[in-house]
Design a protein around this motif. Structure first.
Motif, short mmCIF file in Angstrom:
data_model
loop_
_atom_site.label_atom_id
_atom_site.label_comp_id
_atom_site.label_asym_id
_atom_site.label_seq_id
_atom_site.Cartn_x
_atom_site.Cartn_y
_atom_site.Cartn_z
N GLY A 171 69.50 42.62 71.86
CA GLY A 171 69.31 42.06 73.19
C GLY A 171 70.61 41.53 73.76
N TRP A 172 71.38 40.82 72.94
CA TRP A 172 72.68 40.32 73.41
C TRP A 172 73.60 41.48 73.75
N TYR A 173 73.60 42.50 72.91
CA TYR A 173 74.48 43.64 73.12
C TYR A 173 74.14 44.37 74.41
N LYS A 174 72.87 44.56 74.68
CA LYS A 174 72.47 45.27 75.89
C LYS A 174 72.87 44.49 77.14
N ARG A 175 72.73 43.17 77.08
CA ARG A 175 73.16 42.37 78.24
C ARG A 175 74.66 42.48 78.44
N ARG A 176 75.42 42.48 77.36
CA ARG A 176 76.87 42.60 77.48
C ARG A 176 77.27 43.97 78.02
N VAL A 177 76.65 45.03 77.50
CA VAL A 177 76.98 46.38 77.94
C VAL A 177 76.56 46.59 79.40
N ALA A 178 75.48 45.92 79.83
CA ALA A 178 75.07 46.03 81.23
C ALA A 178 76.18 45.54 82.16
N VAL A 179 76.90 44.50 81.72
CA VAL A 179 78.05 44.02 82.50
C VAL A 179 79.15 45.08 82.53
N PHE A 180 79.40 45.71 81.38
CA PHE A 180 80.40 46.77 81.33
C PHE A 180 80.03 47.91 82.28
N LEU A 181 78.75 48.31 82.25
CA LEU A 181 78.31 49.41 83.10
C LEU A 181 78.48 49.08 84.58
N LEU A 182 78.16 47.85 84.94
CA LEU A 182 78.34 47.45 86.34
C LEU A 182 79.81 47.50 86.73
N ALA A 183 80.69 47.08 85.82
CA ALA A 183 82.12 47.13 86.11
C ALA A 183 82.59 48.56 86.31
N TYR A 184 82.14 49.49 85.44
CA TYR A 184 82.53 50.89 85.60
C TYR A 184 81.96 51.46 86.89
N ALA A 185 80.72 51.06 87.23
CA ALA A 185 80.12 51.55 88.47
C ALA A 185 80.89 51.07 89.69
N ILE A 186 81.35 49.82 89.66
CA ILE A 186 82.15 49.30 90.78
C ILE A 186 83.44 50.08 90.93
N VAL A 187 84.09 50.37 89.80
CA VAL A 187 85.36 51.12 89.86
C VAL A 187 85.12 52.52 90.42
N LEU A 188 84.11 53.23 89.91
CA LEU A 188 83.84 54.58 90.40
C LEU A 188 83.43 54.56 91.87
N ALA A 189 82.61 53.60 92.26
CA ALA A 189 82.18 53.53 93.66
C ALA A 189 83.36 53.27 94.58
N ALA A 190 84.28 52.42 94.14
CA ALA A 190 85.45 52.12 94.98
C ALA A 190 86.42 53.29 95.02
N VAL A 191 86.65 53.94 93.89
CA VAL A 191 87.61 55.04 93.85
C VAL A 191 87.11 56.24 94.63
N PHE A 192 85.82 56.56 94.48
CA PHE A 192 85.27 57.76 95.12
C PHE A 192 84.53 57.46 96.42
N ASN A 193 84.58 56.20 96.85
CA ASN A 193 83.95 55.82 98.12
C ASN A 193 82.48 56.25 98.14
N LEU A 194 81.75 55.81 97.13
CA LEU A 194 80.32 56.17 97.04
C LEU A 194 79.52 55.23 97.96
N ASP A 195 79.59 55.51 99.23
CA ASP A 195 78.89 54.72 100.24
C ASP A 195 77.49 55.31 100.43
N ALA A 196 76.48 54.64 99.87
CA ALA A 196 75.12 55.16 99.92
C ALA A 196 74.62 55.31 101.35
N VAL A 197 75.04 54.40 102.24
CA VAL A 197 74.60 54.47 103.63
C VAL A 197 75.21 55.70 104.32
N ALA A 198 76.53 55.89 104.15
CA ALA A 198 77.21 57.02 104.79
C ALA A 198 76.72 58.35 104.22
#
Length: 443
Positions: A256-283
């Motif tokens: 349970g602790w590990y999954k919560r920690r990895v969820a933070v990692f996944l969000l960080a990677y998602a932010i980086v990919l979204a910013a680099v590739f301009n993944l604008d869901a609205v556009a």
């Protein structure tokens, strides 16, 4: 309605999010493999349960006796196969590489030791019990005098009883050989076990269960083992079952602790990919709604993806889901660090360098496939001659809308590739079903 433009927009978004979610998952696997995160977390938890110096903990007192490192003893001894699975060369001794505090030194140490990312509960329980109550003692218990055949003369039985009591008080090579010599010749099964006892004893004196418990460090494992001995009346197999259950509960908490920690990692990677590739869901949604060509291309690609998955079959599909489990559930870490430990972590020797390379290759392929859909992803320079959603906003309202679109995409990517692939299949099947036929009684 199933064949409407709105459904096609949802299909295009699901395909894009599935591709980038898979990229996020593979990046996470690559990073965790490179830093040996699962193995280090599992070692830290084992040291917490068994006592000793935890990684990054305070060094022992130079003037005092050296602490008993039970975790190193087990991982160097009966659990060593977990560290050498699939490898020809022998792994380094943990006793020669004590825990270190600096991050990169800890990573280098974990790579050198090939720390396992998962240890089965039964193997752990048996290894711990063998350390506290050596197998030679279990063999001696099988040689009790009351187990002799009824036809054995009383004089021979009494001589054997005397030898047995001497071995029970102090089990060493001499007492084991004396017990073997006292074993009646017409009891072949007993002589086989007694001969095995002589080989198991070796040099030195074999301690009792009480001796093993006394020298075990005082934290959690000692209390759990003592409770198991009392509850089971000393039955060895029942003790192993109790210890395995206790270990599984500890690994569930770590998972349970590990999954919560990895969820933070996944969000960080998602932010980086979204910013680099301009993944604008609205556009992207607006582009899919307004441009039929882009929408049709996304639907065609989705149908091809679902058809390919169906052709490959359930085995590969299951492998894909398991490989993406980090993105969907937050990890299988040290299982589950049981999951972390059991999904990606069921690689008993830890994540290999080849596995890291495959994860990076898969992430690049996922991004490349998504980039080939002619969707408005990426960044372009601002121009007055066009209205391109990939441009950098130049108004406050534009920035707010851009941030909202990127935020939606980030949280969508953390849902995990299995979720989006499953949703994509449902949407494609819904579209293929066509509109609901009109009732014969309707006007």
């Amino acid at each position: 309605m199933p064949d409407s433009s709105a459904l096609d927009v949802l299909i295009g978004l699901a395909l894009l999010f599935a591709a980038f979610s898979l990229a996020v998952s593979r990046i996470n696997e690559a990073v965790l493999g490179l830093v040996r995160y699962r193995g280090r977390r599992l070692e830290s938890e084992l040291r917490r349960l068994l006592g000793g110096c935890p990684p990054g903990g305070a060094p022992p007192d130079p003037g005092g006796p050296p602490p008993v490192d039970v975790a190193a003893e087990l991982l160097d001894g009966p659990l060593r196969a977990m560290r050498t699975a699939g490898r020809d060369e022998v792994s380094a001794d943990m006793a020669a590489h004590p825990p270190v505090q600096r991050t990169w030194a800890a990573v280098s140490r974990a790579r050198r030791l090939r720390l396992p990312s998962y240890v089965p509960s039964t193997a752990f329980a048996r290894a711990l019990l063998d350390r506290v109550d050596p197998p030679a003692r279990a063999m001696l218990a099988q040689l009790r005098p009351d187990g002799l055949p009824s036809h054995i003369p009383d004089e021979t039985r009494e001589a054997y009883r005397t030898a047995y009591e001497a071995a029970r008080r102090a089990l060493d090579e001499g007492s084991a050989r004396a017990l073997y010599a006292a074993m009646p010749a017409d009891h072949p099964t007993g002589r086989v076990v007694a001969a095995a006892l002589v080989s198991a004893v070796g040099g030195g004196t074999v301690g009792t269960l009480e001796d093993g418990l006394a020298v075990l460090p005082p934290p959690l494992a000692k209390d759990a083992l003592t409770t198991a001995v009392v509850r089971t009346g000393g039955d060895r197999e029942k003790i192993i079952t109790e210890l395995a259950r206790w270990y599984d509960e500890a690994m569930d908490r770590l998972s349970g602790w590990y999954k919560r920690r990895v969820a933070v990692f996944l969000l960080a990677y998602a932010i980086v990919l979204a910013a680099v590739f301009n993944l604008d869901a609205v556009a992207i949604s607006r582009a899919l709604w307004q441009d039929g060509t882009v929408r049709d291309a996304a639907v065609t690609a989705s149908q091809g993806q679902i058809g390919q998955a169906a052709d490959v079959g359930p085995t590969t599909a299951g492998s894909r889901d398991a490989g993406s489990s980090d993105a969907g559930s937050g990890g299988a870490g040290p299982g589950d660090t049981k999951d972390a430990a059991q999904s990606g972590d069921q690689e008993t020797g830890g994540t290999s360098d080849a596995g890291v390379g495959d994860a990076v290759e898969s992430a690049i392929r996922s991004v490349r496939n998504a980039s080939g859909l002619a969707l408005p992803i990426g960044w372009v320079r601002t121009s007055d001659d066009r209205d391109d959603p990939r441009e950098v906003p130049h108004t406050v309202g534009g920035w707010l809308l851009k941030i909202a679109g990127l935020a939606i995409a980030c949280f969508a990517l953390t849902a995990g590739a299995p979720f989006w692939f499953e949703l994509l299949g449902r949407l494609v099947n819904m579209r293929a079903a066509g509109p609901k036929p009109r009732s014969a009684t309707s006007g």
